[in-house]
Enzyme design. Structure first.
Site, PDB file in Angstrom:
ATOM      1  CG  ASN A 101      -2.274   1.262   1.066  1.00  0.00           C
ATOM      2  OD1 ASN A 101      -1.661   1.939   0.365  1.00  0.00           O
ATOM      3  ND2 ASN A 101      -2.256   1.558   2.696  1.00  0.00           N
ATOM      4  N   GLY A 102       0.690   1.895  -0.728  1.00  0.00           N
ATOM      5  CA  GLY A 102       1.196   3.489  -1.182  1.00  0.00           C
ATOM      6  C   GLY A 102       2.036   3.877  -2.401  1.00  0.00           C
ATOM      7  CE  LYS A 128     -13.946   7.899   5.400  1.00  0.00           C
ATOM      8  NZ  LYS A 128     -14.760   8.715   5.109  1.00  0.00           N
TER       9      LYS A 128
HETATM   10  C1  AGP Z   1     -14.468  13.497   1.372  1.00  0.00           C
HETATM   11  O1  AGP Z   1     -15.727  13.436   1.520  1.00  0.00           O
HETATM   12  C2  AGP Z   1     -13.348  13.298   0.508  1.00  0.00           C
HETATM   13  N1  AGP Z   1     -13.379  11.721   0.219  1.00  0.00           N
HETATM   14  C3  AGP Z   1     -11.985  13.464   0.973  1.00  0.00           C
HETATM   15  O2  AGP Z   1     -11.417  14.961  -0.057  1.00  0.00           O
HETATM   16  C4  AGP Z   1     -11.317  13.760   2.598  1.00  0.00           C
HETATM   17  O3  AGP Z   1     -12.260  14.445   2.873  1.00  0.00           O
HETATM   18  C5  AGP Z   1      -9.768  14.590   2.262  1.00  0.00           C
HETATM   19  O4  AGP Z   1      -9.358  12.780   1.382  1.00  0.00           O
HETATM   20  C6  AGP Z   1      -8.498  14.012   3.586  1.00  0.00           C
HETATM   21  O5  AGP Z   1      -9.398  12.796   4.407  1.00  0.00           O
HETATM   22  P1  AGP Z   1      -9.194  12.377   5.957  1.00  0.00           P
HETATM   23  O6  AGP Z   1      -9.618  13.433   6.609  1.00  0.00           O
HETATM   24  O7  AGP Z   1      -9.188  11.158   6.637  1.00  0.00           O
HETATM   25  O8  AGP Z   1      -7.511  13.431   6.251  1.00  0.00           O
END
Ligand code: AGP
Length: 611
Positions: free
Chosen positions: A98-99, A606
């Site tokens: 992952n990464g 996510k």
């Molecule tokens: C949220 O609807 C999005 N899928 C995305 O912008 C998310 O908020 C962003 O990637 C930040 O994620 P985090 O809050 O886990 O840092």
């Protein structure tokens, strides 16, 4: 992002690996695969698309090994095909990742010059070749991994198994989370690797997290951890609550719908964690890491929806605590080389606590002598562990890729923070504190009220599903909500949408306005309410289609045609937390009418643990 699972088991592991991968689906992916060791040989099944395709491949050709690794891939390098799906093999080595291996091209050139042949377009495959090359040079598999890791640049979590090694599972982490699980009861002696606690929840709740630069060698004798200098190190075992969360949709069609409807409860839980409800005062469950009274400025960095929460909080910190705020998206902040006064405070906001850009901003701030306070939803996340103080939102696991309950819990916590800063800076007296706390305590009930507007939103969304573009407008704390509304609609319905400060309309975007353009206006009855309504005259005069999200009946004062999502009356101070709900519902129902996958939108992950 990608999901990793490994099991050193006492029975065939393919089924349990597949189940664990299903609990990682929320991270977003586009292919998957499993490899196990059978009679010392590696056997592998891979499939593009959803896990059901991998399941079919396993049904057609089952895997029986008691040791295995599995992976859900979110494509970074190379198309989402079966050939690019993990695990990747070379010689004795099978690896999942992952990464991003940033220097994979140079490593691949070096290995190809030594005669290595590659079969995929991925960065990951380089790792299998590098480690196998080290084994062929005479090193044991674990020494080969230890020798190869320092050559990898970038952010990665890895899991390995090896031909002929029935009792060996190795994991490594640098910039992407990885956790070891310990079997108990009838699973005593089993050992697991996972990208997060949720993946391992059905198998164990006893975990130990790898730290930055660690690798771990798992055998049936136990887990041996090594730090980035390859020195043996002990890592604490914890019991996680993740297994306590029943991750299912209940009677909702999507996790996103369930999580939108959980907001009254989880926002209440987050507020109760930060307020003394009986005394009607703010009572943070942690010490601020700086002297709030003398703090010259607060710097905020975050990404996506978390960034929108930061934008809303800027109004609160400046109005309530008279605290100057600088805010930037983390992907820009991390490279801006912003000068930072010693002893200043950096506030990071992140649901996952693993977002690469936000983590990089945290590390820049620490290098600049800042104290770091992070608002996170995962207590065991890297961001939580690297911050001076981690302020926890209590949204519970958020499975839908589009962030909803985490966003409103972030807002709730940030409001309490602004109030605490105001108290410490003497800008909020006891009377004002009581008023603001009362306004906050009303929020969960108002969210529940707002959810009762869902039927009206569904009707509206049926139409919106036909739109080519949508414009969201708002002033004050409704401006970041306009940005968030546009982001939500874009990310799950794929309709192009834009959020704008309502006052900016006449400076350009008004050229877009015609009868085909839905203009969604977020206008709680706050001090800029009248201003915003007057902006709408400009839209009405050009036959724009106005959709007003405001206190029920406000549309009657518009003096023009318009549709309304009527909201309950409320104190204006924290209305943004409540007005987030119709914005979320519009995106959700529009996406559903369009037949989109609201929980796992295309191309999205996510938690974006890579740059
Ligand atoms: C949220 O609807 C999005 N899928 C995305 O912008 C998310 O908020 C962003 O990637 C930040 O994620 P985090 O809050 O886990 O840092």
């Amino acid at each position: 992002m990608c999901g990793i699972v490994g099991i050193l088991g006492s029975e065939p592991v393919a089924g349990n690996i597949l189940e664990a991968l299903k609990r990682l689906e929320y991270r977003g992916y586009d292919s998957a695969g499993i490899a196990t060791l059978e009679n010392g040989r590696i056997a592998r099944r891979r499939a593009a698309g959803k896990l059901k395709n991998l399941e079919a491949a396993l049904d057609a050709e089952p895997l029986f090994g008691h040791l295995g690794i599995g992976h859900t891939r979110w494509a970074t390098h190379g198309r989402p095909t079966a050939d690019n799906a993990h695990p990747h093999l070379n010689g004795q080595v099978a690896v999942v990742h992952n990464g991003i291996i940033e220097n994979f091209r140079a490593l691949r050139d070096e290995l190809e010059a030594k005669g290595h042949k590659f079969t995929s377009e991925t960065d990951t495959e380089v790792v299998a070749h590098l480690v196998d090359d080290a084994i062929k040079s005479g090193l044991s598999p674990s020494d080969a991994v230890a020798a190869s890791l320092p050559r990898l640049k970038g952010a990665f979590a890895l899991a390995f198994i090896f031909e002929g090694e029935e009792d060996l599972l190795i994991g490594a982490r640098q910039g992407a989370p990885l956790v070891v699980g310990f079997g108990a009861g009838e699973r005593a002696g089993e050992l697991y690797l996972g990208s997060d606690a949720l993946a391992l929840a059905p198998l164990t709740d006893e975990l130990a997290y790898l730290e930055e630069g660690d690798h771990v060698v798992l055998t049936r004798q136990g887990a041996k951890f090594y730090d980035e200098s390859n020195q043996p190190v002990a890592r604490k075992r914890i019991r996680t609550a993740a297994s306590a969360f029943l991750i299912d949709k209940g009677n909702y069609r999507h996790f996103m719908a369930k999580e939108i409807h959980e907001q009254p409860e989880v926002v209440a839980r987050t507020l109760a964690h930060c307020l003394d409800l009986a005394a009607g005062t703010v009572a943070l469950p942690f010490e601020l890491p700086v002297d709030a009274a003398s703090l010259p400025r607060l710097t905020i960095a975050a990404c996506g929806t978390a960034f929108m929460a930061g934008l809303v909080s800027r109004y609160w910190f400046e109005r309530i605590a008279k605290l100057p705020v600088e805010i930037e998206v983390a992907s820009e902040f991390r490279y801006r080389e912003a000068p930072m006064e010693k002893g200043g405070l950096m506030l990071l906001i992140s649901q996952s606590g693993e977002t690469a850009d936000t983590l990089a901003s945290l590390r820049y701030a620490k290098k600049c002598g800042q104290k770091v306070l992070s608002v996170v939803n995962v207590a065991t996340s890297t961001m939580a562990r690297e911050s001076d103080v981690a302020a926890l939102t209590l949204a519970g696991p958020e499975i839908g890729v589009a962030s909803t309950k985490a966003f409103t819990c972030q807002l709730a916590l940030l409001a309490c923070l602004a109030l605490a800063f105001g108290k410490a800076r003497g800008t909020v007296d006891a009377k004002e504190e009581a008023r603001l706390v009362a306004a906050l305590m009303a929020v969960p009930g108002l969210i529940a009220e707002a959810l009762k507007r869902e039927a009206a939103v569904e009707t509206l969304s049926r139409d919106l599903a036909k739109a080519r573009d949508v414009l969201y407008l708002g002033r004050g704390t409704s401006y970041p909500l306009a940005l968030e509304g546009a982001l939500k609609l874009k990310e799950i319905s794929y309709i192009h949408a834009e959020g704008y400060a309502a006052g900016e309309l006449k400076h350009g975007p008004i050229a877009l306005v015609d009868s085909d353009l839905p203009v969604i206006v977020i206008a709680p009855r706050d001090k800029v309410f009248e201003k915003t309504l007057s902006n709408l005259q400009e839209v009405a005069a050009r036959n724009g289609r106005i959709i007003l999200i405001s206190e029920t009946g406000a549309v009657d004062h518009l003096g023009a045609e318009g549709e309304e999502i009527g909201m309950p009356e409320m104190a204006p101070d924290f209305s943004a937390i409540v007005y987030a709900v119709p914005v979320q519902l519009i995106a959700y129902h529009t996406a559903v009418f369009m037949g989109k996958d609201a929980d796992q939108p295309r191309n999205l992950a996510k938690s974006v643990t890579v740059e």
